[in-house]
Design a protein around this motif. Structure first.
Motif, short mmCIF file in Angstrom:
data_model
loop_
_atom_site.label_atom_id
_atom_site.label_comp_id
_atom_site.label_asym_id
_atom_site.label_seq_id
_atom_site.Cartn_x
_atom_site.Cartn_y
_atom_site.Cartn_z
N ASN A 1 10.84 -7.08 77.16
CA ASN A 1 11.70 -8.24 76.87
C ASN A 1 10.90 -9.32 76.15
N THR A 2 10.56 -9.05 74.88
CA THR A 2 9.72 -9.95 74.10
C THR A 2 10.52 -10.89 73.20
N LYS A 3 11.84 -10.66 73.05
CA LYS A 3 12.69 -11.53 72.25
C LYS A 3 13.13 -12.71 73.13
N LEU A 4 13.24 -13.88 72.54
CA LEU A 4 13.57 -15.04 73.37
C LEU A 4 14.52 -15.99 72.66
N LYS A 5 15.30 -16.68 73.47
CA LYS A 5 16.18 -17.75 73.01
C LYS A 5 16.03 -18.93 73.96
N VAL A 6 15.71 -20.09 73.42
CA VAL A 6 15.57 -21.31 74.21
C VAL A 6 16.74 -22.22 73.88
N THR A 7 17.47 -22.65 74.90
CA THR A 7 18.65 -23.50 74.70
C THR A 7 18.50 -24.79 75.49
N LEU A 8 18.69 -25.91 74.79
CA LEU A 8 18.65 -27.23 75.41
C LEU A 8 20.07 -27.80 75.36
N GLN A 9 20.66 -28.07 76.54
CA GLN A 9 22.07 -28.42 76.63
C GLN A 9 22.29 -29.67 77.48
N ASN A 10 23.57 -30.13 77.45
CA ASN A 10 24.01 -31.24 78.30
C ASN A 10 23.11 -32.46 78.14
N LEU A 11 22.92 -32.85 76.89
CA LEU A 11 21.98 -33.92 76.58
C LEU A 11 22.61 -35.29 76.77
N PRO A 12 21.96 -36.17 77.50
CA PRO A 12 22.47 -37.53 77.67
C PRO A 12 22.10 -38.44 76.51
N ALA A 13 21.23 -37.95 75.61
CA ALA A 13 20.82 -38.72 74.43
C ALA A 13 20.40 -37.72 73.36
N ASP A 14 19.94 -38.21 72.22
CA ASP A 14 19.54 -37.35 71.11
C ASP A 14 18.13 -36.83 71.38
N TYR A 15 18.05 -35.57 71.85
CA TYR A 15 16.77 -34.95 72.15
C TYR A 15 16.50 -33.83 71.15
N ASP A 16 15.22 -33.57 70.89
CA ASP A 16 14.80 -32.48 70.01
C ASP A 16 14.00 -31.46 70.79
N LEU A 17 13.95 -30.24 70.25
CA LEU A 17 13.31 -29.12 70.93
C LEU A 17 12.32 -28.46 69.99
N ARG A 18 11.13 -28.15 70.48
CA ARG A 18 10.12 -27.44 69.69
C ARG A 18 9.50 -26.32 70.49
N LEU A 19 9.14 -25.24 69.80
CA LEU A 19 8.50 -24.08 70.42
C LEU A 19 7.10 -23.92 69.86
N TYR A 20 6.13 -23.73 70.74
CA TYR A 20 4.74 -23.59 70.36
C TYR A 20 4.16 -22.30 70.93
N SER A 21 3.09 -21.83 70.30
CA SER A 21 2.31 -20.74 70.87
C SER A 21 1.44 -21.29 72.00
N SER A 22 0.76 -20.39 72.71
CA SER A 22 -0.12 -20.84 73.79
C SER A 22 -1.29 -21.66 73.27
N SER A 23 -1.60 -21.50 71.97
CA SER A 23 -2.69 -22.27 71.36
C SER A 23 -2.18 -23.51 70.64
N ASN A 24 -0.92 -23.87 70.91
CA ASN A 24 -0.30 -25.10 70.40
C ASN A 24 0.04 -25.06 68.91
N ALA A 25 0.22 -23.86 68.35
CA ALA A 25 0.71 -23.75 66.98
C ALA A 25 2.23 -23.87 66.99
N LEU A 26 2.79 -24.75 66.15
CA LEU A 26 4.23 -24.93 66.09
C LEU A 26 4.88 -23.68 65.50
N LEU A 27 5.83 -23.09 66.23
CA LEU A 27 6.50 -21.87 65.79
C LEU A 27 7.91 -22.12 65.27
#
Length: 240
Positions: free
Chosen positions: A65-91
């Motif tokens: 199970n190496t495929k992934l989906k990250v969902t950010l929901q029910n936001l009370p304000a304008d929030y942003d989402l970012r995904l990084y590697s374990s070494s902090n590289a922005l993906l």
């Protein structure tokens, strides 16, 4: 208790009603080095408590199970989402306007550890109401698409798939960017959503430019769909 790699691990998961006030059990996690572990396939709740607050969270995928989906929901304000590697590289990142949901899909082929960052856009915050975040994993690709009626209302210069010339009588050029090298499909739909043609296409990682013939189509409005197995790109074309 959550089963991880064959062993049970204690995880302090906040399970609260959506939109309710909560105590953030993941603080302090304002930096990548203090990212708190979260489970997959379970809703977690946390909050951006004060202006400038950042939430860093970490999770791992396990083969197959190496495929992934990250969902950010029910936001009370304008929030942003970012995904990084374990070494902090922005993906990847998702930065929709207002309180619209944020979603990141990454169809990786190997197991890995990731970090996610949730932050308030331009200082947006709410110090009592939780957001909901969920990481889903799968052995098959997640596909990001849009409803057909929404796609028909998007012109080529507004979407991820560009087509030109538009309108056209004969051949058109399709321009899009893919995150992988793969074999995909091109499908054409009429206004009723009925497929009228389909062909395979070799897709390269990065920018792709390919030609599509409209010669066998009658005059009218059509939807062109390119599917690379991870993302479905759609746009409208007018055949003269």
């Amino acid at each position: 208790m959550v089963l991880t790699n064959g062993s049970l691990t204690n995880l302090n998961v906040a399970l609260v009603p959506v939109g309710a006030a909560c105590t953030d059990v993941y603080e302090t996690n304002n930096s990548s080095s203090t990212a708190k572990a979260i489970p997959v396939s379970i809703d977690i709740f946390a909050l951006i408590g004060v202006s400038g607050d950042l939430d860093w969270l970490t999770f791992a995928t396990v083969s197959p199970n190496t495929k992934l989906k990250v969902t950010l929901q029910n936001l009370p304000a304008d929030y942003d989402l970012r995904l990084y590697s374990s070494s902090n590289a922005l993906l990847a990142k998702s930065q929709n306007n207002g309180t619209a949901n944020e979603t990141i899909i990454r169809n990786a082929t190997t197991a890995a550890t990731y970090k996610v960052r949730v932050n308030g856009y331009n200082g947006a915050f709410n110090n009592t109401v939780c957001y909901k975040l969920r990481v889903d994993v799968s052995s098959t690709n997640f596909v990001k698409s849009m409803p057909l009626n929404e796609a028909f209302n998007k012109y080529s210069d507004e979407g991820d798939l560009q087509v030109f010339p538009n309108p056209s009588e004969n051949d058109v050029a399709l321009l899009f960017t893919s995150e992988m090298q793969t074999t995909g499909t091109i499908r054409v739909f009429d206004m009723l959503g009925k497929p009228v043609s389909q062909s395979n296409i070799d897709i390269s990682e990065g920018e792709n430019l390919t030609m599509l013939s409209l010669q066998n189509l009658t005059a009218g409005i059509y939807m062109i769909e390119v599917n690379d197995g991870a993302v479905v790109y759609k746009t409208r074309i007018i055949k003269n």
